[in-house]
Scaffold this motif. Sequence first.
Motif, PDB file in Angstrom:
ATOM      1  N   PHE A  32      26.877  40.258  48.010  1.00 47.50           N
ATOM      2  CA  PHE A  32      28.025  41.090  47.657  1.00 47.50           C
ATOM      3  C   PHE A  32      28.167  41.153  46.138  1.00 47.50           C
ATOM      4  O   PHE A  32      28.087  40.129  45.457  1.00 47.50           O
ATOM      5  N   PRO A  33      28.408  42.348  45.602  1.00 50.56           N
ATOM      6  CA  PRO A  33      28.572  42.459  44.147  1.00 50.56           C
ATOM      7  C   PRO A  33      29.880  41.865  43.626  1.00 50.56           C
ATOM      8  O   PRO A  33      29.974  41.522  42.449  1.00 50.56           O
ATOM      9  N   ARG A  34      30.882  41.739  44.500  1.00 48.97           N
ATOM     10  CA  ARG A  34      32.196  41.254  44.074  1.00 48.97           C
ATOM     11  C   ARG A  34      32.690  40.216  45.063  1.00 48.97           C
ATOM     12  O   ARG A  34      32.553  40.388  46.282  1.00 48.97           O
ATOM     13  N   VAL A  35      33.256  39.134  44.545  1.00 52.23           N
ATOM     14  CA  VAL A  35      33.713  38.030  45.392  1.00 52.23           C
ATOM     15  C   VAL A  35      35.149  37.674  45.022  1.00 52.23           C
ATOM     16  O   VAL A  35      35.485  37.501  43.842  1.00 52.23           O
ATOM     17  N   VAL A  36      35.986  37.566  46.046  1.00 53.98           N
ATOM     18  CA  VAL A  36      37.385  37.160  45.886  1.00 53.98           C
ATOM     19  C   VAL A  36      37.546  35.767  46.464  1.00 53.98           C
ATOM     20  O   VAL A  36      37.116  35.500  47.596  1.00 53.98           O
TER      21      VAL A  36
END
Length: 278
Positions: A218-222
């Motif tokens: 995933f390019p973005r992680v929360v």
Amino acid sequence: MKLQLEAVSAAHPAARPGAAPALRAIDLTVQAGEAVAVIGPSGAGKTSLLQVMACALPPREGRLRLDGQDPWALPRAALQRLRGRLFLAPQVPPLPPRQRVVTAVLAGRLPAMGLWASLRSLVHPDDLPGAQAALESFGLADKLFDRVDRLSGGERQRVGLARTLVAPASLWLIDEPLSALDPTRAEQAIAALIDRARERGATLVASLHQVDVALSRFPRVVGLRDGVLAFDLPATQVSPEHLAQLYARHEHELLPGRPAAADVPPPRSPAPVGMLCR
């Protein structure tokens, strides 16, 4: 579909009076077509976050916006139409045990169908090629006409994920999609979800316990902990220090995903034994 959460707090309907909210003052924006992983220790609020995004759990405070609309301010009919553009895949898919796999997969289209079309689809599945293509993406094409109760736990989870690919949704909310899968099947499943979402321009938000998968795919992680947003970063900027703080006192959950026993066929009742008495 664009998602915006503005200072959202939410509590589970079954929570005891006075219990801490599952989510607290969450500010989060996900652009249309983005792929975002949500990680955090058990009990962090990941499932509650997806339920809020899916219009299944109303915010106690703050506001949710989907493509600029507040779903909870819409008339009931408009809210139902909006929900038809969302797909929430729970960790344990609700699959009737005696149902055929093809029917279970095509049920992913039901939220956007009328009553009579829904009933007809349950009796006479109308898109065998579509169901088979969705199953093929998860290595289950040969299970098209099997009964759900003949599947292993991992196979049932992949059938639930195949529903996503047939759903006419522009927002995919996937809760722990790899919990019952071994590493090989997990890699196949996450690749199918990310690739198909990209092809369709769908927004994908997935909660994951597999931190290594979140960071690599995933390019973005929360990061979520105790119902609070701990960080929201490009995957390349998530450091060991971020993870150590996020999983403090839950370090065992940072281990790479282990093969799941759920991919073994469920035990069957023992066959009756005949006895000859003299």
